[in-house]
Write a protein that holds these residues in place. Structure first.
Motif, PDB file in Angstrom:
ATOM      1  N   LYS A 193      -0.852 -30.074  21.519  1.00 15.14           N
ATOM      2  CA  LYS A 193      -0.382 -29.084  22.484  1.00 15.14           C
ATOM      3  C   LYS A 193      -1.076 -29.240  23.833  1.00 15.14           C
ATOM      4  O   LYS A 193      -0.430 -29.161  24.887  1.00 15.14           O
ATOM      5  CB  LYS A 193      -0.592 -27.675  21.934  1.00 15.14           C
ATOM      6  CG  LYS A 193      -0.130 -26.578  22.881  1.00 15.14           C
ATOM      7  CD  LYS A 193      -0.214 -25.200  22.231  1.00 15.14           C
ATOM      8  CE  LYS A 193       0.878 -25.031  21.196  1.00 15.14           C
ATOM      9  NZ  LYS A 193       0.993 -23.623  20.712  1.00 15.14           N
ATOM     10  N   HIS A 194      -2.371 -29.495  23.828  1.00 12.72           N
ATOM     11  CA  HIS A 194      -3.113 -29.594  25.084  1.00 12.72           C
ATOM     12  C   HIS A 194      -3.130 -31.016  25.631  1.00 12.72           C
ATOM     13  O   HIS A 194      -3.537 -31.241  26.766  1.00 12.72           O
ATOM     14  CB  HIS A 194      -4.532 -29.073  24.901  1.00 12.72           C
ATOM     15  CG  HIS A 194      -4.587 -27.590  24.722  1.00 12.72           C
ATOM     16  ND1 HIS A 194      -4.739 -26.710  25.770  1.00 12.72           N
ATOM     17  CD2 HIS A 194      -4.466 -26.818  23.614  1.00 12.72           C
ATOM     18  CE1 HIS A 194      -4.726 -25.473  25.321  1.00 12.72           C
ATOM     19  NE2 HIS A 194      -4.559 -25.507  24.014  1.00 12.72           N
TER      20      HIS A 194
ATOM     21  N   ASP B   1      -7.700 -21.415  27.872  1.00 15.61           N
ATOM     22  CA  ASP B   1      -6.302 -21.112  28.170  1.00 15.61           C
ATOM     23  C   ASP B   1      -5.738 -20.213  27.089  1.00 15.61           C
ATOM     24  O   ASP B   1      -4.639 -20.424  26.581  1.00 15.61           O
ATOM     25  CB  ASP B   1      -5.508 -22.426  28.268  1.00 15.61           C
ATOM     26  CG  ASP B   1      -4.098 -22.213  28.812  1.00 15.61           C
ATOM     27  OD1 ASP B   1      -3.896 -21.202  29.514  1.00 15.61           O
ATOM     28  OD2 ASP B   1      -3.222 -23.036  28.520  1.00 15.61           O
TER      29      ASP B   1
ATOM     30  N   SER C 284      -4.476 -17.371  27.086  1.00 13.72           N
ATOM     31  CA  SER C 284      -3.270 -16.592  27.368  1.00 13.72           C
ATOM     32  C   SER C 284      -2.016 -17.262  26.831  1.00 13.72           C
ATOM     33  O   SER C 284      -1.007 -16.600  26.588  1.00 13.72           O
ATOM     34  CB  SER C 284      -3.142 -16.387  28.879  1.00 13.72           C
ATOM     35  OG  SER C 284      -3.043 -17.644  29.548  1.00 13.72           O
ATOM     36  N   SER C 285      -2.076 -18.587  26.616  1.00  8.47           N
ATOM     37  CA  SER C 285      -0.905 -19.322  26.120  1.00  8.47           C
ATOM     38  C   SER C 285      -0.863 -19.407  24.606  1.00  8.47           C
ATOM     39  O   SER C 285       0.081 -19.947  24.040  1.00  8.47           O
ATOM     40  CB  SER C 285      -0.892 -20.740  26.705  1.00  8.47           C
ATOM     41  OG  SER C 285      -2.001 -21.485  26.222  1.00  8.47           O
TER      42      SER C 285
ATOM     43  N   SER D 291      -0.413 -18.263  20.755  1.00  9.78           N
ATOM     44  CA  SER D 291       0.334 -17.282  19.975  1.00  9.78           C
ATOM     45  C   SER D 291      -0.637 -16.436  19.164  1.00  9.78           C
ATOM     46  O   SER D 291      -1.830 -16.740  19.065  1.00  9.78           O
ATOM     47  CB  SER D 291       1.304 -18.002  19.040  1.00  9.78           C
ATOM     48  OG  SER D 291       0.581 -18.725  18.052  1.00  9.78           O
TER      49      SER D 291
ATOM     50  N   HIS E 164       3.317 -32.507  25.145  1.00  9.20           N
ATOM     51  CA  HIS E 164       2.660 -31.334  24.571  1.00  9.20           C
ATOM     52  C   HIS E 164       3.340 -30.847  23.289  1.00  9.20           C
ATOM     53  O   HIS E 164       3.111 -29.719  22.853  1.00  9.20           O
ATOM     54  CB  HIS E 164       2.602 -30.191  25.591  1.00  9.20           C
ATOM     55  CG  HIS E 164       1.926 -30.573  26.873  1.00  9.20           C
ATOM     56  ND1 HIS E 164       0.565 -30.631  27.011  1.00  9.20           N
ATOM     57  CD2 HIS E 164       2.445 -30.947  28.083  1.00  9.20           C
ATOM     58  CE1 HIS E 164       0.254 -31.005  28.244  1.00  9.20           C
ATOM     59  NE2 HIS E 164       1.366 -31.204  28.912  1.00  9.20           N
TER      60      HIS E 164
ATOM     61  N   SER F 135       7.666 -21.071  17.119  1.00 12.46           N
ATOM     62  CA  SER F 135       6.211 -21.096  17.158  1.00 12.46           C
ATOM     63  C   SER F 135       5.623 -21.324  15.769  1.00 12.46           C
ATOM     64  O   SER F 135       6.036 -20.705  14.791  1.00 12.46           O
ATOM     65  CB  SER F 135       5.692 -19.769  17.725  1.00 12.46           C
ATOM     66  OG  SER F 135       4.290 -19.767  17.796  1.00 12.46           O
TER      67      SER F 135
END
Length: 556
Positions: free
Chosen positions: A42-43, A72, A74-75, A77, A355, A399
């Motif tokens: 993802k990163h 990070d 805030s991103s 889930s 990502h 997700s």
């Protein structure tokens, strides 16, 4: 191996003087592995150099990776945030933030389960210790099998850290198991319990075995870790590995791992056990030895390539000191002493993209002649293996729905040698892929975590393989315990030659994490194996509970 043991003692004596922070390692099958895999994709950045190819993972590096992810937050889930907090809680000796959320509201007898993750935890200046029970009980029913299947595991695990310079860990379990019919057949053919080794018969068609693992680690310099122990190691990014797998039994090892700049270089020296016919009696088993090197390079933040080489020593009970050289190419050493040993080399790669995706692979080279490959006549010594795979996280915009596909292809006679000692095996089991050689395999995996405590997974494995034919006296090259001189011809060996077999093995599982590291499991497995136009089918439904232990897999 005595020289390796003496060398390790010397390092323990010298290294603490110079050591910096040092970490223990996560055990195989830990729930954190998949989450770290997700976050790396993802990163799309390797914060730990070549972080995920070499396993087991360092707890210290895990926390460093998590802290990078948390920048990070805030991103993330809700599920990822839960998993991130679980990393901190289960590796609290390396967490520098507020630990108040790790504390239990109702400790047991004031001193036990003061934290949610550990039965007993002591965290004072210059010393950390955690102790936990290991429990697992699974009961299953196999169609057309009158015997009840079960797995009972009881044990203890502990880890500690002294002045953040010396770390140690140990896990000891006692196990009784009656697995499905194909598991029992595999024990009979290997004379070993898959994934473990030594066993004793227990009741009717069941097995009793002890699993003890442990290691200690120091840091010789800022960039060099030294680990000595008895456990498993894994090299690769896939479900399987063609280099070194954790599917077999544990072994004694000395590991030097160097991380600097964009490089990660691992030296691994192992004491192994050659094939034996019986585990009955008090006879001392013979030993053989191995040396392996793996060099990884981060060519960018999202692309890693690696080089592998390994040697299995062909002299029983005697270590060849020349293989202790941590720098020189092992193939050159093998040549200077007369080329009596089993030498392998390989390449691997991993690339994260968009990502969402990761592409990975391995190419193993045992032996070949280019002109023989061009002729296309199936020369027996064109021995190689190939792995290709891909991962897709948050698939189709859902997700925490993750997909993985993988294929493994290994030519006949790969991993074999011209004597019965230096084949690529340990304790009657392959060191790499559990199928040995002469097969093509396809794997599909689905993992879904719809809510923080719920884990849903499905796995489908299909393979075709050629087996030896006793009726024709034909060696197909699938049995890597047979010498490669035990064959009837020089050419005509194609993938799947011999007595043809196919297998389809699928399993679906739902797990619920009732408390931290305490899981309730329910699974359904179907396996069909066909050989000589005769099918052997197994349908198994299982339920269980486990604490601080991985899920038992029957994936062959």
């Amino acid at each position: 191996m005595q020289i390796i043991k003496s060398f390790a003692k010397l390092l323990v004596f010298l290294c603490p003087v110079f050591a910096s922070a040092q970490s223990t390692y996560l055990p195989e099958g830990n729930k954190i592995y998949h989450f770290v895999d997700r976050m790396e994709i993802k990163h799309q950045a390797n914060t730990g150099i070549n972080f995920s190819t070499i396993k087991p993972y360092s707890r210290k590096n895990i926390v460093e990776q998590a802290q990078f992810i948390n920048k990070d937050s805030s991103s993330l889930s809700k599920v990822d945030a839960y998993n991130l907090n679980s990393i901190y809680m289960n590796n609290s000796e390396w967490y520098t933030g507020d630990k108040q959320g790790f504390m239990s509201k109702n400790p047991v007898l004031k001193n036990f389960y003061t934290t949610k993750a550990n039965l007993y935890e002591l965290d004072i200046k210059d010393f950390y210790l955690s102790v936990n029970p290991v429990l697992g009980f699974q009961f299953a029913k196999e169609q057309d099998n009158s015997e009840k299947l079960f797995l009972s595991t009881r044990g203890l695990t502990a880890r500690g850290l002294i002045a953040k310079k010396i770390s140690f860990s140990t896990t000891i379990t006692d196990n009784q198991e009656r697995g499905p019919s194909f598991f029992q057949s595999r024990v009979d053919s290997l004379h070993a319990v898959p994934g473990n080794g030594f066993y004793k018969d227990f009741k009717v068609r069941a097995f009793d075995y002890f699993d003890g693992r442990g290691s200690f680690t120091v840091n010789a310099t800022k960039y060099i870790d030294i680990q000595f122990g008895y456990d498993k190691n894994f090299i690769g990014d896939g479900y399987r590995s063609l280099f070194l797998s954790d599917a077999g039994s544990s072994n004694l090892f000395l590991k030097l791992n160097t991380k600097i700049w964009k490089l990660n270089y691992q030296n691994l020296f192992m004491e192994l056990t050659p094939q034996f016919r019986s585990n009955v009696g008090d006879n001392l088993l013979d030993k053989k030895y191995a040396a392996m090197h793996h060099l990884s390079v981060n060519v960018s933040k999202s692309v890693t390539v690696g080089l592998f080489e390994g040697i299995i020593f062909g002299r029983k009970n005697r270590f060849d000191f020349q293989y202790l050289n941590p720098i020189i190419f092992l193939r050159h050493v093998e040549g200077t002493i007369g080329s009596p040993d089993n030498a392998l080399a390989g390449l691997n790669f991993k690339a994260n993209a968009l990502h969402r995706f990761q592409f990975y692979g391995q190419f193993l080279l045992d032996e070949f002649k280019l002109n023989k490959i061009k002729e296309g006549k199936g020369w027996w010594a064109n021995k190689w293996g190939l792995q290709l795979g891909a991962k897709y996280i948050d698939a189709f915009g859902i997700s925490n729905l993750d997909l993985q596909v993988e294929t493994n292809r290994v030519r006949p006679f790969t991993y074999t040698h011209d004597d019965s000692v230096s084949n690529y095996t340990h304790y009657n089991q392959p060191l790499a892929h559990p199928l040995g050689a002469n097969f093509q395999e396809f794997i599909g995996i689905v993992k879904y975590q719809p809510a923080p405590k719920w884990y849903i997974s499905a796995r489908m494995i299909y393979y075709k393989q050629g087996f030896d034919s006793s009726r024709l006296g034909y060696a197909s090259g699938s049995n890597i315990f047979r010498t490669n001189t035990d064959r009837t011809m020089q050419e005509g060996y194609d993938l799947g030659n011999g007595k043809k077999a196919t297998c389809l093995n699928g399993i679906g599982r739902i797990s619920y994490e009732f408390k931290e590291n305490l899981f309730l499991d329910l699974s359904l497995q179907y396996r069909t194996f066909e050989i000589d136009n005769i099918s052997h089918n197994s349908t198994i439904i299982a339920a269980g509970i486990r604490l601080n232990i991985f899920q038992r897999e029957y994936d062959y």
